[in-house]
Design a protein around this motif. Sequence first.
Motif, short mmCIF file in Angstrom:
data_model
loop_
_atom_site.label_atom_id
_atom_site.label_comp_id
_atom_site.label_asym_id
_atom_site.label_seq_id
_atom_site.Cartn_x
_atom_site.Cartn_y
_atom_site.Cartn_z
N PRO A 1 45.30 50.10 44.37
CA PRO A 1 45.25 49.00 43.39
C PRO A 1 44.34 47.84 43.81
N VAL A 2 44.26 47.57 45.10
CA VAL A 2 43.39 46.49 45.56
C VAL A 2 41.93 46.84 45.26
N THR A 3 41.52 48.06 45.59
CA THR A 3 40.15 48.48 45.30
C THR A 3 39.89 48.50 43.81
N GLN A 4 40.86 48.99 43.05
CA GLN A 4 40.70 49.02 41.59
C GLN A 4 40.49 47.63 41.03
N ALA A 5 41.22 46.66 41.57
CA ALA A 5 41.07 45.28 41.09
C ALA A 5 39.70 44.72 41.46
N LEU A 6 39.20 45.04 42.67
CA LEU A 6 37.88 44.56 43.09
C LEU A 6 36.79 45.15 42.20
N VAL A 7 36.89 46.46 41.91
CA VAL A 7 35.89 47.10 41.06
C VAL A 7 35.96 46.55 39.64
N ALA A 8 37.16 46.36 39.12
CA ALA A 8 37.30 45.82 37.77
C ALA A 8 36.73 44.41 37.67
N ALA A 9 36.99 43.59 38.68
CA ALA A 9 36.47 42.23 38.68
C ALA A 9 34.95 42.23 38.72
N ALA A 10 34.38 43.13 39.54
CA ALA A 10 32.92 43.20 39.62
C ALA A 10 32.32 43.65 38.30
N ARG A 11 32.97 44.58 37.62
CA ARG A 11 32.42 45.08 36.36
C ARG A 11 32.53 44.04 35.25
N ARG A 12 33.48 43.14 35.36
CA ARG A 12 33.58 42.07 34.36
C ARG A 12 32.40 41.12 34.46
#
Length: 271
Positions: free
Chosen positions: A244-255
């Motif tokens: 979940p931590v990595t998923q949140a980092l990737v999602a934030a970057a894509r935003r």
Amino acid sequence: MTALLEIEGLTVRFGGRAVVDDVSLRLDAGERLGLIGASGSGKSLTALAAIGLLPDGATVSGSVRLAGSELAGGSDRELARVRGSRIGMVFQEPATALDPLMRVGAQIAGPVRRLTGASRSAAARRAVELAATVGLPDPEVLVRAYPHQLSGGQRQRVGIAIALAGEPDLLIADEPTTALDVTVQAEVLGLLDDLVRRRGTALLFISHDLAVVAQIARRVAVLADGRVREYGPVEQVLHQPRDPVTQALVAAARRTSWQAPAPVGTVGQGS
């Protein structure tokens, strides 16, 4: 095959609090590993622990081996022989890492003399060579400048030249592009990519920026709260994050309109 750098169960405590908790990483000769996480995740402390530069009050347990030799628990004298000669360090903010009262050539030549035993004149010549190696313009002139007379990108190149003074086997770059604008950041990344590829130097690249790490690293470790949350090939971790931590980092970057890039090797020429 013996790893160049092998960290096992590394824990760093301040008082009773573990700020790095049971971290294990491996870096082979010539390999590039990205260490990524938010501010306070423990990534910089992991690197500082590996070379014995932790602040006062820190206690360390676990193992840090360089080419099979244990560094954890080593004396300042023992670790000083490793710093620069075997492991070079590029710090986040060159404006504070460099001595404002010393010409940059002298700041490059000093480690050359200490690490290689070169004479003063030979070290001065080597400083000019290293300034040219890291792409500084008019190196014969620039080595006579003071840090405040250089741009941020030029100061970071000086920092890289200093880190290369002892021809280290491993280069640790701790957020080396954070203080730079996007254009200069790309230039510094391209320089690091070229240097480690041509010299066969291993690279531990620390950043909070997914896009930057994806460009320079082949494997990546994601840290949160002092622990490794995900670890593997950069394409797998960033394209198919499981934690979940990595998923949140990737999602934030894509935003912010970032797109997960193609495999490593796109910063410079080749991989």
